[in-house]
Design an enzyme around this catalytic site. Sequence first.
Site, PDB file in Angstrom:
ATOM      1  N   ARG A  79      -3.258  -9.967   5.360  1.00  0.00           N
ATOM      2  CA  ARG A  79      -3.697 -10.047   3.965  1.00  0.00           C
ATOM      3  C   ARG A  79      -2.534  -9.597   3.079  1.00  0.00           C
ATOM      4  NH1 ARG A  79      -6.099  -6.643   0.274  1.00  0.00           N
ATOM      5  NH2 ARG A  79      -7.688  -7.582  -1.051  1.00  0.00           N
ATOM      6  N   LYS A 124       0.813  -1.220   0.000  1.00  0.00           N
ATOM      7  CA  LYS A 124       0.000   0.000   0.000  1.00  0.00           C
ATOM      8  C   LYS A 124       0.847   1.271   0.000  1.00  0.00           C
ATOM      9  CE  LYS A 124      -4.407  -1.804   1.486  1.00  0.00           C
ATOM     10  NZ  LYS A 124      -5.415  -1.960   2.547  1.00  0.00           N
TER      11      LYS A 124
END
Length: 271
Positions: free
Chosen positions: A247, A213
Amino acid sequence: MLDLARPCVMGILNVTPDSFSDAGQHGDVTSALSAAERMVQEGAAIIDVGGESTRPGAIPVSLDQELDRVIPVVESISQNIDIVISVDTSRPEVMREAHAAGAGLINDVRALALEGAVQAAVKTQLPVCLMHMKGKPKTMQKAPMYGDVVDEVTRFLLDRALFCIQAGINENQLLIDPGIGFGKSLDDNLLLLKNLEKMAGHGFPVLLGASRKSVIGTVLNQSVDKRLYGSLSIAGIAVWAGVKIIRAHDVGATVDTVNMAYAISSAQQGD
Ligand code: 8Y7
């Protein structure tokens, strides 16, 4: 069945043509199945199948498009691999059909806020991950603002959990997730990561998605394909803080990181 006795890795399987870090790689069922097989070989405990891109600025997909992308993949994985399949969706219809196709977990970035979603989730009796997002995917990164971000995000998640329990979801079937990158500034994301232990102390297992991210891109000044080490560093810290599900895109490397961090955090003096 979802087993959280030890922390584990949820492998990301995007079946969207526009998802930002592995665009279009899993466009058909056969390649999705082989990607899932590979992630399982690398030690994933869960495969997260998603047909809606929720990256900042993403265009919404229609219900039919989402069903067409997700359901055949869930069905194929379920028929061929013994693994927990998570369905990354906010739509009640997708929850119902994915459950019928073999899904074992609902991962909703909108925390069951869409009309009919709570009722659909109750009916499936599946575990549900409630994620925090401020605003909507299209606009969420336009100047998000918090007072105390950790407090606000935690409060939101505990409120949603209570609401879900009152609607009929078993309290042992709920997971919470601070939603790294979903309507948060760099400092908001860093503060949430710094305070994961607090979030993990409320009794609900915590799931964390930070893989590749922009928080990593910003801190390290690295492009999406160079964010593995940053992702692993977050995974290690998260497991140390008590997070139960990581995740991740890079499953093998993340599994090693999770297992190493967990070995340290669970070490016991012999007698
Ligand atoms: C998360 C997520 C995404 C996350 C949970 C991306 C679907 C964006 N991020 N689900 N989904 N938590 N639970 O970069 O952080 O993978 S999509």
